[in-house]
Design a protein around this motif. Structure first.
Motif, PDB file in Angstrom:
ATOM      1  N   ASN A 100      52.546 -49.932 119.302  1.00  0.00           N
ATOM      2  CA  ASN A 100      53.236 -51.128 118.832  1.00  0.00           C
ATOM      3  C   ASN A 100      52.245 -52.295 118.936  1.00  0.00           C
ATOM      4  O   ASN A 100      52.123 -52.912 119.990  1.00  0.00           O
ATOM      5  CB  ASN A 100      54.492 -51.383 119.670  1.00  0.00           C
ATOM      6  CG  ASN A 100      55.303 -52.534 119.146  1.00  0.00           C
ATOM      7  OD1 ASN A 100      55.167 -52.940 117.996  1.00  0.00           O
ATOM      8  ND2 ASN A 100      56.159 -53.068 119.997  1.00  0.00           N
ATOM      9  N   TYR A 101      51.549 -52.573 117.854  1.00  0.00           N
ATOM     10  CA  TYR A 101      50.460 -53.546 117.872  1.00  0.00           C
ATOM     11  C   TYR A 101      50.958 -54.986 117.931  1.00  0.00           C
ATOM     12  O   TYR A 101      52.009 -55.319 117.397  1.00  0.00           O
ATOM     13  CB  TYR A 101      49.565 -53.371 116.632  1.00  0.00           C
ATOM     14  CG  TYR A 101      48.772 -52.103 116.690  1.00  0.00           C
ATOM     15  CD1 TYR A 101      47.604 -52.028 117.426  1.00  0.00           C
ATOM     16  CD2 TYR A 101      49.214 -50.963 116.036  1.00  0.00           C
ATOM     17  CE1 TYR A 101      46.888 -50.853 117.510  1.00  0.00           C
ATOM     18  CE2 TYR A 101      48.507 -49.779 116.113  1.00  0.00           C
ATOM     19  CZ  TYR A 101      47.346 -49.731 116.853  1.00  0.00           C
ATOM     20  OH  TYR A 101      46.646 -48.564 116.940  1.00  0.00           O
ATOM     21  N   THR A 102      50.146 -55.802 118.587  1.00  0.00           N
ATOM     22  CA  THR A 102      50.314 -57.252 118.544  1.00  0.00           C
ATOM     23  C   THR A 102      49.118 -57.809 117.780  1.00  0.00           C
ATOM     24  O   THR A 102      48.077 -57.152 117.663  1.00  0.00           O
ATOM     25  CB  THR A 102      50.367 -57.861 119.955  1.00  0.00           C
ATOM     26  OG1 THR A 102      49.150 -57.522 120.651  1.00  0.00           O
ATOM     27  CG2 THR A 102      51.562 -57.336 120.740  1.00  0.00           C
ATOM     28  N   GLY A 120      45.226 -60.038 120.197  1.00  0.00           N
ATOM     29  CA  GLY A 120      46.281 -59.038 120.132  1.00  0.00           C
ATOM     30  C   GLY A 120      45.668 -57.655 120.223  1.00  0.00           C
ATOM     31  O   GLY A 120      44.440 -57.501 120.163  1.00  0.00           O
ATOM     32  N   SER A 121      46.504 -56.648 120.320  1.00  0.00           N
ATOM     33  CA  SER A 121      45.974 -55.290 120.452  1.00  0.00           C
ATOM     34  C   SER A 121      45.298 -54.809 119.159  1.00  0.00           C
ATOM     35  O   SER A 121      44.420 -53.940 119.209  1.00  0.00           O
ATOM     36  CB  SER A 121      47.081 -54.327 120.884  1.00  0.00           C
ATOM     37  OG  SER A 121      48.173 -54.370 119.995  1.00  0.00           O
ATOM     38  N   TRP A 122      45.660 -55.375 118.005  1.00  0.00           N
ATOM     39  CA  TRP A 122      45.000 -54.988 116.760  1.00  0.00           C
ATOM     40  C   TRP A 122      43.520 -55.396 116.777  1.00  0.00           C
ATOM     41  O   TRP A 122      42.688 -54.739 116.141  1.00  0.00           O
ATOM     42  CB  TRP A 122      45.709 -55.586 115.546  1.00  0.00           C
ATOM     43  CG  TRP A 122      45.129 -55.065 114.266  1.00  0.00           C
ATOM     44  CD1 TRP A 122      44.257 -55.692 113.432  1.00  0.00           C
ATOM     45  CD2 TRP A 122      45.365 -53.779 113.682  1.00  0.00           C
ATOM     46  NE1 TRP A 122      43.925 -54.891 112.384  1.00  0.00           N
ATOM     47  CE2 TRP A 122      44.598 -53.702 112.505  1.00  0.00           C
ATOM     48  CE3 TRP A 122      46.145 -52.683 114.040  1.00  0.00           C
ATOM     49  CZ2 TRP A 122      44.598 -52.574 111.685  1.00  0.00           C
ATOM     50  CZ3 TRP A 122      46.136 -51.566 113.225  1.00  0.00           C
ATOM     51  CH2 TRP A 122      45.372 -51.522 112.065  1.00  0.00           C
ATOM     52  N   ALA A 153      51.465 -60.698 109.907  1.00  0.00           N
ATOM     53  CA  ALA A 153      50.461 -61.406 110.714  1.00  0.00           C
ATOM     54  C   ALA A 153      49.568 -62.272 109.829  1.00  0.00           C
ATOM     55  O   ALA A 153      49.215 -63.395 110.204  1.00  0.00           O
ATOM     56  CB  ALA A 153      49.626 -60.407 111.506  1.00  0.00           C
TER      57      ALA A 153
END
Length: 157
Positions: A100-102, A120-122, A153
């Motif tokens: 579940n990317y941020t 974010g994690s992306w 995003a």
């Protein structure tokens, strides 16, 4: 096989694996020190177990306290596990495809954008691609799976 028989590519792969293991070990060290403190161990006790200086223990605890998210598993950990030879590509992709990317953004204060960037994690996916730890095909699969979130995003929502 002598070192004369190794290609630049083989050496580069070995360096990538060593670097990945180093990053994983550093994160494991940070997590272990924070956990030791949570269960009541004092600096001297931790340093004796790890054979490091008290200042190293103090620095690690400061880092964990300043950014508790540094203790969380991130996509980069999964990618590093593959680079280190700890997991196979299929497992890495399964875990990354279901993440579940941020998405990073510039925080605002009272409606004014700051000069900071909150990752974010992306961002881990993008960095891994630029460092050649993910192939173009792997990133394409991740982008396709997360297309809607990436579009939101990009629009800043």
């Amino acid at each position: 096989m002598s070192t004369m028989d190794l290609s630049r590519e083989q050496v580069a792969v070995e360096l990538d694996g060593v670097a990945a293991r180093l990053r994983l070990d550093n994160r494991a060290l940070l997590k272990a020190v924070a956990q030791a403190q949570r269960v009541g161990m004092v600096h001297r006790e931790i340093e004796k177990h790890l054979d490091v200086s008290q200042s190293t223990v103090h620095r690690l605890l400061q880092k964990a306290a300043a950014d508790p998210r540094a203790l969380d598993t991130r996509p980069t950990d999964i990618i590093d596990q593959r680079a280190a030879g700890q997991i196979r590509t299929e497992e890495m992709m399964n875990r990354l495809l279901n993440w579940n990317y941020t998405f990073g953004h510039t925080p605002t204060i009272d409606g004014t954008a700051t000069d900071a960037y909150e990752q974010g994690s992306w961002d881990d996916i993008e960095r891994a691609y630029y460092r050649r730890l993910l192939t173009e095909d792997e990133v394409s699969q991740l982008m396709e799976r997360n297309k809607d979130a990436l579009e939101r995003a990009a629009r800043g929502k």
